[in-house]
Design a protein around this motif. Structure first.
Motif, PDB file in Angstrom:
ATOM      1  N   GLU A 174       0.823  -1.204   0.000  1.00  0.00           N
ATOM      2  CA  GLU A 174       0.000   0.000   0.000  1.00  0.00           C
ATOM      3  C   GLU A 174       0.870   1.273   0.000  1.00  0.00           C
ATOM      4  OE1 GLU A 174      -3.053   0.509  -0.454  1.00  0.00           O
ATOM      5  OE2 GLU A 174      -3.306   2.577   0.265  1.00  0.00           O
TER       6      GLU A 174
ATOM      7  N   ALA B 144       2.120   2.000  -3.411  1.00  0.00           N
ATOM      8  CA  ALA B 144       1.021   2.494  -4.234  1.00  0.00           C
ATOM      9  C   ALA B 144       0.780   3.975  -3.952  1.00  0.00           C
ATOM     10  CB  ALA B 144      -0.238   1.684  -3.965  1.00  0.00           C
ATOM     11  N   MET B 145       0.765   4.336  -2.664  1.00  0.00           N
ATOM     12  CA  MET B 145       0.528   5.738  -2.316  1.00  0.00           C
ATOM     13  C   MET B 145       1.612   6.643  -2.887  1.00  0.00           C
ATOM     14  SD  MET B 145      -0.821   5.305   1.574  1.00  0.00           S
ATOM     15  CE  MET B 145      -0.400   6.971   2.074  1.00  0.00           C
TER      16      MET B 145
ATOM     17  N   GLU C  39       1.403   6.967  -6.715  1.00  0.00           N
ATOM     18  CA  GLU C  39       0.224   7.774  -7.108  1.00  0.00           C
ATOM     19  C   GLU C  39       0.439   9.229  -6.733  1.00  0.00           C
ATOM     20  OE1 GLU C  39      -3.082   5.931  -5.127  1.00  0.00           O
ATOM     21  OE2 GLU C  39      -2.771   4.057  -6.256  1.00  0.00           O
TER      22      GLU C  39
ATOM     23  N   ARG D 217       0.710  10.510  -3.637  1.00  0.00           N
ATOM     24  CA  ARG D 217      -0.014  10.973  -2.454  1.00  0.00           C
ATOM     25  C   ARG D 217       0.915  11.486  -1.356  1.00  0.00           C
ATOM     26  NH1 ARG D 217      -4.264   6.842  -0.600  1.00  0.00           N
ATOM     27  NH2 ARG D 217      -3.827   5.413  -2.290  1.00  0.00           N
TER      28      ARG D 217
END
Ligand SMILES: Nc1ncnc2c1ncn2[C@@H]1O[C@H](COP(=O)(O)OP(=O)(O)O)[C@@H](O)[C@H]1O
Ligand SMILES: [Mg+2]
Length: 275
Positions: A264, A267-268, A271, A273
């Motif tokens: 996760e 992924a963050m 992306e 974030r």
């Protein structure tokens, strides 16, 4: 397994133990401290030969620290304590019998800002050889000329420099200077080349051409590159290692890491974030 890899000499000059040759760099449980501050936590990673591996992650996560630990050059930058093992071609580089000059010859480094010496283009290329080779073994002028030509050809600088080899290296453009900084490693026949954000001082054209060059070099060297530019990591690397707060979160083939990250946190980050 590629037998040419196992037969290479390792940094200490001894032959690698049987079966340990398939990874170019292998670390186990590496903790690194600057004084009391812990910058790396339990880093265990296997880096394959003849590919480009990128270290990515937000600023301050330990990319440069990990990269510099592969030739122990971070020991120059303060009060550094390292625990765990770091093997280059099967040899622990923290063993007492490791010679630092030999290690840094076989594990070369390219920095963020091109840092050619303020001497001629020609002398920059043979500077490393001169400092590592006893004078009688250095070779005749003609041999050195050949070494200079072949190193400059390998980085696509020969045509633009062949008539100005005596000019100071600092008169070259930044892109040319960075290529020269790569070229000057080559006469030392490194096995690994470490690059810390090697394109960050360059303009878009320079980035493209230096990326192309790095991509060609991967055939013959193990390349580990720090980048904070995700586009570059995607374009230029075969595998990516995502780091966060001094730990390795995920290590995967580049396409897998970007398209289908397991973690996760990865992924963050990809992306956008955080970081
Ligand atoms: N020479 C040093 N002395 C003390 N702390 C350092 C030193 N170099 C880096 N650090 C610290 O170690 C952490 C990792 O830094 P660094 O490896 O440079 O991260 P990155 O390259 O990912 O931005 C940061 O918190 C940084 O402040
Ligand atoms: Mg850094």
């Amino acid at each position: 397994m590629d037998s040419s890899t196992t037969s290479q000499a390792n940094p200490a000059g001894a032959s690698a133990p049987e079966g340990a040759g398939q990874m170019s760099i292998r670390t186990r449980d590496v903790d690194l401290f600057y004084g009391d501050f812990q910058a790396l936590f339990g880093v265990s990673v296997d880096i394959k030969p003849n590919i480009i591996t990128s270290l990515i992650g937000p600023s301050g996560c330990g990319k440069t620290t990990l990269l510099r630990s592969f030739n122990r050059i971070n020991e120059r930058y303060g009060n550094v304590t390292t625990r765990g093992t770091i093997e280059i071609l099967g040899k622990n580089i923290y063993d007492a019998d490791v010679s630092l000059p030999e290690l840094r010859k076989s594990v070369g480094m390219v920095f963020q800002r091109p840092n050619p010496l303020p001497i001629s283009i020609y002398e920059n290329i043979i500077f490393g050889l001169r400092s590592h080779t006893p004078k009688p073994e250095l070779g005749r002028r003609g041999d050195l000329d050949d070494i200079v030509e072949s190193a400059l050809r390998e980085v696509q600088l020969w045509e633009v420099t062949k008539n100005r080899l005596k000019d100071r290296a600092t008169t070259l453009t930044l892109e040319q200077q960075q290529k020269l900084c790569i070229a000057r490693l080559l006469p030392l026949k490194p096995q690994v080349i470490l690059m810390d954000e090697p394109c960050s001082a360059l303009d878009a054209d320079g980035i493209e051409r230096v990326e192309e060059l790095i991509s060609e070099l991967r055939e013959r060297f193990t390349i580990v590159m720090v980048t904070h530019n995700m586009g570059q990591a995607k374009r230029a690397s075969d595998e990516c290692i995502y780091m966060y707060l001094g730990k390795i979160i995920e290590h995967a083939p580049t396409a897998e890491l970007f398209l289908n990250p397991r973690e996760e946190q990865t992924a963050m980050y990809i992306e956008g974030r955080y970081g």
